[in-house]
Design a protein around this motif. Structure first.
Motif, mmCIF file in Angstrom:
data_model
loop_
_atom_site.group_PDB
_atom_site.id
_atom_site.type_symbol
_atom_site.label_atom_id
_atom_site.label_comp_id
_atom_site.label_asym_id
_atom_site.label_seq_id
_atom_site.Cartn_x
_atom_site.Cartn_y
_atom_site.Cartn_z
ATOM 1 N N VAL A 185 0.842 -1.198 0.000
ATOM 2 C CA VAL A 185 0.000 0.000 0.000
ATOM 3 C C VAL A 185 0.879 1.250 0.000
ATOM 4 O O VAL A 185 1.786 1.393 0.833
ATOM 5 C CB VAL A 185 -0.943 0.017 1.214
ATOM 6 C CG1 VAL A 185 -1.787 1.293 1.225
ATOM 7 C CG2 VAL A 185 -1.840 -1.221 1.208
ATOM 8 N N ASN A 186 0.588 2.156 -0.922
ATOM 9 C CA ASN A 186 1.286 3.435 -1.006
ATOM 10 C C ASN A 186 0.511 4.476 -0.205
ATOM 11 O O ASN A 186 -0.641 4.787 -0.532
ATOM 12 C CB ASN A 186 1.403 3.876 -2.465
ATOM 13 C CG ASN A 186 2.069 5.239 -2.611
ATOM 14 O OD1 ASN A 186 2.932 5.596 -1.819
ATOM 15 N ND2 ASN A 186 1.641 5.993 -3.613
ATOM 16 N N PHE A 187 1.123 5.015 0.851
ATOM 17 C CA PHE A 187 0.473 6.018 1.685
ATOM 18 C C PHE A 187 0.765 7.413 1.135
ATOM 19 O O PHE A 187 1.910 7.743 0.806
ATOM 20 C CB PHE A 187 0.967 5.928 3.127
ATOM 21 C CG PHE A 187 0.379 4.794 3.908
ATOM 22 C CD1 PHE A 187 -0.753 4.962 4.686
ATOM 23 C CD2 PHE A 187 0.962 3.528 3.867
ATOM 24 C CE1 PHE A 187 -1.293 3.920 5.408
ATOM 25 C CE2 PHE A 187 0.430 2.472 4.584
ATOM 26 C CZ PHE A 187 -0.709 2.668 5.364
ATOM 27 N N ARG A 188 -0.279 8.231 1.030
ATOM 28 C CA ARG A 188 -0.158 9.623 0.607
ATOM 29 C C ARG A 188 -0.816 10.510 1.652
ATOM 30 O O ARG A 188 -1.766 10.108 2.327
ATOM 31 C CB ARG A 188 -0.855 9.852 -0.746
ATOM 32 C CG ARG A 188 -0.307 9.041 -1.904
ATOM 33 C CD ARG A 188 0.911 9.693 -2.519
ATOM 34 N NE ARG A 188 0.609 11.040 -3.045
ATOM 35 C CZ ARG A 188 0.198 11.261 -4.308
ATOM 36 N NH1 ARG A 188 0.018 10.249 -5.145
ATOM 37 N NH2 ARG A 188 -0.022 12.496 -4.722
ATOM 38 N N THR A 189 -0.300 11.740 1.787
ATOM 39 C CA THR A 189 -0.899 12.718 2.697
ATOM 40 C C THR A 189 -1.530 13.833 1.887
ATOM 41 O O THR A 189 -0.895 14.397 0.983
ATOM 42 C CB THR A 189 0.162 13.315 3.643
ATOM 43 O OG1 THR A 189 0.743 12.271 4.431
ATOM 44 C CG2 THR A 189 -0.477 14.341 4.579
ATOM 45 N N GLY A 190 -2.771 14.148 2.198
ATOM 46 C CA GLY A 190 -3.455 15.228 1.494
ATOM 47 C C GLY A 190 -4.913 15.289 1.879
ATOM 48 O O GLY A 190 -5.530 14.270 2.197
ATOM 49 N N ASP A 191 -5.464 16.491 1.844
ATOM 50 C CA ASP A 191 -6.869 16.709 2.156
ATOM 51 C C ASP A 191 -7.667 16.665 0.857
ATOM 52 O O ASP A 191 -7.469 17.497 -0.033
ATOM 53 C CB ASP A 191 -7.039 18.067 2.845
ATOM 54 C CG ASP A 191 -8.439 18.286 3.374
ATOM 55 O OD1 ASP A 191 -9.194 17.299 3.450
ATOM 56 O OD2 ASP A 191 -8.778 19.434 3.709
ATOM 57 N N VAL A 192 -8.540 15.679 0.726
ATOM 58 C CA VAL A 192 -9.319 15.533 -0.509
ATOM 59 C C VAL A 192 -10.379 16.623 -0.586
ATOM 60 O O VAL A 192 -11.229 16.746 0.295
ATOM 61 C CB VAL A 192 -9.956 14.135 -0.593
ATOM 62 C CG1 VAL A 192 -10.903 14.049 -1.791
ATOM 63 C CG2 VAL A 192 -8.871 13.068 -0.706
ATOM 64 N N LYS A 193 -10.323 17.401 -1.666
ATOM 65 C CA LYS A 193 -11.256 18.506 -1.870
ATOM 66 C C LYS A 193 -12.519 18.052 -2.573
ATOM 67 O O LYS A 193 -13.620 18.494 -2.258
ATOM 68 C CB LYS A 193 -10.566 19.609 -2.664
ATOM 69 C CG LYS A 193 -11.431 20.806 -2.969
ATOM 70 C CD LYS A 193 -10.617 21.959 -3.546
ATOM 71 C CE LYS A 193 -10.019 21.616 -4.903
ATOM 72 N NZ LYS A 193 -9.322 22.775 -5.507
ATOM 73 N N ARG A 194 -12.364 17.153 -3.539
ATOM 74 C CA ARG A 194 -13.538 16.673 -4.265
ATOM 75 C C ARG A 194 -13.218 15.366 -4.974
ATOM 76 O O ARG A 194 -12.057 15.029 -5.231
ATOM 77 C CB ARG A 194 -14.014 17.708 -5.294
ATOM 78 C CG ARG A 194 -13.075 17.930 -6.459
ATOM 79 C CD ARG A 194 -13.572 19.051 -7.370
ATOM 80 N NE ARG A 194 -12.697 19.231 -8.524
ATOM 81 C CZ ARG A 194 -12.953 18.767 -9.741
ATOM 82 N NH1 ARG A 194 -14.079 18.091 -9.981
ATOM 83 N NH2 ARG A 194 -12.110 18.983 -10.745
ATOM 84 N N VAL A 195 -14.288 14.650 -5.277
ATOM 85 C CA VAL A 195 -14.210 13.448 -6.095
ATOM 86 C C VAL A 195 -14.406 13.863 -7.546
ATOM 87 O O VAL A 195 -15.293 14.665 -7.859
ATOM 88 C CB VAL A 195 -15.282 12.427 -5.671
ATOM 89 C CG1 VAL A 195 -15.256 11.211 -6.585
ATOM 90 C CG2 VAL A 195 -15.080 12.012 -4.217
ATOM 91 N N ILE A 196 -13.580 13.339 -8.437
ATOM 92 C CA ILE A 196 -13.632 13.714 -9.851
ATOM 93 C C ILE A 196 -14.400 12.655 -10.631
ATOM 94 O O ILE A 196 -14.147 11.453 -10.490
ATOM 95 C CB ILE A 196 -12.217 13.845 -10.439
ATOM 96 C CG1 ILE A 196 -11.422 14.897 -9.677
ATOM 97 C CG2 ILE A 196 -12.272 14.205 -11.921
ATOM 98 C CD1 ILE A 196 -9.969 14.924 -10.045
#
Length: 474
Positions: A185-196
């Motif tokens: 599993v590749n972990f990423r950090t970020g606040d999701v603003k919207r689903v595309i």
């Protein structure tokens, strides 16, 4: 009791897509990632808004959570018992992560909660009869929980010595470690603003679109063949769940106790009074927790309508909707403190005047019947929801992910598939109290385990004590 929630439906199910993105690194997200790592050979990415897991603002960032098979719905009782086997007998419960000290489930007189206690007793008695004992009178309750004194205002209930509690923060950290150790599993950090999403190009495009990924707050795009929203109480920002699920805040408080008091209470059972929603879990590290499982506080906010990302494909103009969302770093209102004080006076009167060293609002993702939402979105290809924990999802951490992946592949047993399905339309909401400004789509969980006032607004309650939203660290 027939165990109809275990195993999977016959057949291999729908193949998993090549790339899968999980949004959220809490109980639902990590458990799903762990199951996918064992069952999927493709690319798996998990994005979490916090640079650390557990997220310090998440629901399961706490000293303790009740781990019980004590449910009025048999499907949850049997599934929880399978999770308990993991807590008891595998590394999930080791190193102090799980303590089996029992659960005393009670009600007060003929008040709300009595039916839930009775039905739950019947379910767990059928599963584990040697561990379950009826407590028909207050004296019986006091005998099962002697450390709580004689102030319990209860009429009876039962004790299940096969239930216990877990260190939630340590367990979520352990789950992340297990996921990392798979190397899958590749972990990423970020606040999701919207689903595309995009037009499928088919004649049915007006009614159904294809989700292709998510956009983060810094405008980064992450693409995937399947997006799984395991975003808990924040899900209402990304898809329109009005009438189906929303965030409610629950009150909890801590008091400091001595080494002697810690030793005295450490092995006492948890006591949960379903007529009041109040419960006390045995202390850890000289902190005693008092909390309430009730209808909770709403925190309505206006957010951009997620019309282009998972709720209403036919809506084209930019609008806003009102949803209840978590508020970070706020104390509990005075009303919540008062409820905790009353509970202490009844359960542990020696501590009734002890100052609170910390209070916290814990955010649930409530659904109308307390059932999870674990299903494909009916209007969007490539979008799957794993949310709606309703304040009781944590205990399933060791087994939940396998059920999520079963649901993705269409292999989930029919009983759970029915419980966790996407509602075809929001259920008709009961009228709010006259003093409430709640909209018609407000969600109150009516699974028989909630009590207390309905329609409380967090900011209104905090304002009564002089707290202002400007103090919040949103």
């Amino acid at each position: 009791m027939k165990d109809s929630t275990q195993g999977t439906s016959p057949g291999p199910g729908t193949p998993l897509p090549d790339s899968i993105l999980i949004v959220g690194g809490g109980v639902f997200g990590l458990s799903t990632a762990l199951a996918l790592a064992a069952r999927h050979s493709g690319k798996i990415t998990l994005v979490e808004s916090s640079p650390t897991i557990p997220n310090p603002h998440g629901s399961s960032i706490d000293t303790s959570r009740i781990v019980r098979a004590d449910y009025a719905k048999a499907a949850y009782a049997t599934l929880a018992e399978s999770a308990l086997e993991k807590w008891r007998n595998t590394d999930w419960g080791r190193e102090g992560r799980y303590t089996q000290s029992g659960l005393v489930l009670v009600s007060s007189g003929d008040q709300f909660g009595k039916d839930y206690v009775r039905e739950s007793y019947e379910n767990v008695k059928a599963i584990n009869p040697d561990a379950v004992e009826a407590l028909p009178t207050r004296r019986d309750v006091e005998r099962a929980a002697p450390g709580y004194g004689s102030g319990l205002h209860v009429s009876g209930g039962y004790v299940n010595w096969g239930s216990g509690w877990a260190d939630a923060e340590a367990s979520v950290a352990f789950a992340r470690k297990k996921v990392e150790e798979t190397g899958r599993v590749n972990f990423r950090t970020g606040d999701v603003k919207r689903v595309i999403s995009e037009d499928t190009g088919s004649a049915a495009a007006a009614a159904r679109r294809k989700v292709t990924g998510v956009e983060l707050a810094d405008n980064t795009i992450i693409t995937a063949d399947l997006v799984i929203l395991a975003t808990g109480a924040w899900t209402g920002r990304l898809v329109d769940l009005r009438g189906r699920a929303e965030a409610t805040g629950q009150a909890l408080a801590y008091i400091r106790i001595s080494d002697e008091e810690q030793a005295k209470l450490a092995n006492m059972p948890t006591v949960l009074n379903l007529s009041t929603g109040m419960f006390i879990i045995p202390p850890r590290n000289n902190l005693l927790k008092i909390a309430r499982h009730a209808y909770g506080y709403r925190n309505p906010q206006r957010v951009p309508s997620p019309a282009d990302s998972g709720s209403n494909p036919t809506q084209t103009r930019e609008t806003t909707i009102e949803v209840s969302l978590p508020e970070k770093d706020v104390p509990i209102p005075q009303e919540g403190e008062d409820a905790c004080r009353v509970a202490l006076k009844e359960m542990l009167p020696a501590f009734a005047d002890r100052p609170f060293v910390k209070t916290r609002v814990c955010w649930y993702t409530d659904t109308p019947k307390g059932d999870f939402i674990i299903t494909h979105h009916p209007q969007y290809n490539g979008l799957f929801l794993a949310t709606g924990g309703s304040g009781h999802g944590f205990k399933f951490l060791p087994v939940l992910g396998d059920k999520v992946v079963d649901a993705i592949q269409g292999r989930l047993v029919p009983e759970l598939q029915k419980l966790w399905a996407w509602p075809e339309s929001p259920p008709a909401a009961a009228p709010p109290p006259p003093s409430s400004s709640s909209p018609d789509t407000v969600v109150w969980t009516e699974d028989g385990s909630r009590s207390g006032p309905k329609g409380m607004i967090l900011m209104d309650e905090l304002a009564k004590g002089g707290w202002k939203r400007s103090s919040s660290k949103l």
